[in-house]
Design a protein around this motif. Structure first.
Motif, PDB file in Angstrom:
ATOM      1  N   ARG A  51      -7.602  -4.334   4.403  1.00 26.13           N
ATOM      2  CA  ARG A  51      -7.893  -3.917   3.022  1.00 26.13           C
ATOM      3  C   ARG A  51      -9.389  -3.991   2.740  1.00 26.13           C
ATOM      4  NH1 ARG A  51      -8.775  -6.509  -1.659  1.00 26.13           N
ATOM      5  NH2 ARG A  51      -8.150  -8.537  -0.827  1.00 26.13           N
ATOM      6  N   HIS A  52     -10.048  -5.015   3.239  1.00 24.08           N
ATOM      7  CA  HIS A  52     -11.489  -5.145   3.036  1.00 24.08           C
ATOM      8  C   HIS A  52     -12.254  -4.045   3.784  1.00 24.08           C
ATOM      9  CE1 HIS A  52     -10.017  -9.284   2.165  1.00 24.08           C
ATOM     10  NE2 HIS A  52     -10.868  -9.156   1.159  1.00 24.08           N
ATOM     11  N   ARG A 102      -5.541   5.398  -2.140  1.00 23.91           N
ATOM     12  CA  ARG A 102      -4.600   4.728  -1.231  1.00 23.91           C
ATOM     13  C   ARG A 102      -5.260   4.494   0.128  1.00 23.91           C
ATOM     14  NH1 ARG A 102       0.354   8.751  -1.428  1.00 23.91           N
ATOM     15  NH2 ARG A 102      -1.390  10.188  -1.229  1.00 23.91           N
ATOM     16  N   TRP A 103      -4.699   3.552   0.860  1.00 29.56           N
ATOM     17  CA  TRP A 103      -5.146   3.306   2.222  1.00 29.56           C
ATOM     18  C   TRP A 103      -3.974   2.726   3.002  1.00 29.56           C
ATOM     19  CZ3 TRP A 103      -4.990  -1.286   4.878  1.00 29.56           C
ATOM     20  CH2 TRP A 103      -4.651  -2.409   4.115  1.00 29.56           C
ATOM     21  N   ALA A 104      -4.077   2.808   4.323  1.00 30.32           N
ATOM     22  CA  ALA A 104      -3.040   2.236   5.175  1.00 30.32           C
ATOM     23  C   ALA A 104      -3.644   1.952   6.548  1.00 30.32           C
ATOM     24  CB  ALA A 104      -1.867   3.182   5.314  1.00 30.32           C
ATOM     25  N   PRO A 105      -3.239   0.855   7.187  1.00 27.00           N
ATOM     26  CA  PRO A 105      -3.673   0.635   8.561  1.00 27.00           C
ATOM     27  C   PRO A 105      -3.034   1.675   9.471  1.00 27.00           C
ATOM     28  CG  PRO A 105      -2.033  -0.984   7.923  1.00 27.00           C
ATOM     29  CD  PRO A 105      -2.354  -0.206   6.683  1.00 27.00           C
ATOM     30  N   SER A 163      -9.806  -3.465  13.204  1.00 29.66           N
ATOM     31  CA  SER A 163      -8.683  -2.651  12.752  1.00 29.66           C
ATOM     32  C   SER A 163      -9.135  -1.204  12.606  1.00 29.66           C
ATOM     33  CB  SER A 163      -8.148  -3.153  11.400  1.00 29.66           C
ATOM     34  OG  SER A 163      -9.166  -3.093  10.415  1.00 29.66           O
ATOM     35  N   THR A 164      -8.158  -0.333  12.397  1.00 33.22           N
ATOM     36  CA  THR A 164      -8.426   1.064  12.048  1.00 33.22           C
ATOM     37  C   THR A 164      -7.617   1.384  10.805  1.00 33.22           C
ATOM     38  OG1 THR A 164      -8.833   1.733  14.330  1.00 33.22           O
ATOM     39  CG2 THR A 164      -8.222   3.471  12.782  1.00 33.22           C
TER      40      THR A 164
END
Length: 229
Positions: A110-111, A224-227, A216-217
């Motif tokens: 998230r960061h 919105r965001w998602a790994p 991470s990617t």
């Protein structure tokens, strides 16, 4: 090439880099003269001014020279460990003097997404017609944000994927990072996720070989965001 002794004697004392620096200040020196001062001495059989000129020709200029890693410098003709170390040290001192204070700790994906979104908001697209941007989020050894760097080009094609991996690792090493994350910021319909996964997998493997920590990617679409799974 002319020997070091012959070449140095052929230059009038008042025209040598150290003397010109004292007389004119750094702004009065050419790129070759400034690089010569960093080198301190020339390659075997070559004076320091000619050695500096050779480095600039091999790399393409001061900007390119100052963005190279030790490994990249060592691949140049006449560059050993000591010379590469001096050049990288000068570049790193300049970066540290001009770097902003460390940012937030990248504790989670998230960061990473927040850092990517903030970068895009502060640096709007330059009208290149693309709907997405690939970013490398660089952190220090304590996972504090150092810088977010865009990587040019799209995801499609194996050659492009290899180029992105090389560019990403170069940016992290050049920026003095110890850890990094990958972020794709795009519209509501991201494409090329299969290519992105392939790039991520190669980066995870490659990062370990050069002593970097992969974090991470993430894919960021609007609010919105998602790994990347």
């Amino acid at each position: 090439m002319t020997s070091t002794r012959e070449s140095l004697w052929s230059v009038a004392p008042e025209d040598r880099p150290r003397e010109r620096l004292a007389r004119l200040g750094p702004g009065g020196l050419s790129d070759s003269e400034l690089v010569a001062l960093v080198l301190g001495s020339g390659m075997p059989g070559v004076n320091v001014l000619d050695s500096a000129g050779s480095l600039l020709r091999q790399t393409g200029g001061v900007t390119e020279l100052m963005t190279m890693t030790v490994g990249e410098l060592r691949s140049l003709k006449g560059v050993g460990v000591a010379t590469a170390g001096r050049i990288v040290a000068v570049a790193e001192l300049w970066r540290r003097a001009n770097d902003p204070p460390p940012g937030a700790v990248l504790q989670s994906p998230r960061h990473v997404a927040d850092a990517a979104r903030a970068h895009v908001a502060a640096n709007p697209a330059g009208g290149d017609g693309t709907d997405s941007v690939m970013l490398i989020v660089v952190a220090d050894s304590e996972l504090r944000l150092r810088v977010v760097v865009p990587l040019a080009g799209g995801l499609s094609g194996e050659p492009r994927a290899h180029s992105l991996v090389a560019s990403a690792l170069h940016e992290v090493l050049y920026r003095g990072g110890a850890a990094f994350a990958l972020a794709l910021v795009c519209d509501d319909h991201p494409e090329g996720l299969a290519d992105l996964r392939a790039i991520r997998d190669v980066l995870k493997l490659a990062s370990a070989t050069v002593g970097l920590r992969y974090l991470s990617t993430v894919v960021v679409t609007g609010a919105r965001w998602a790994p990347l799974e």
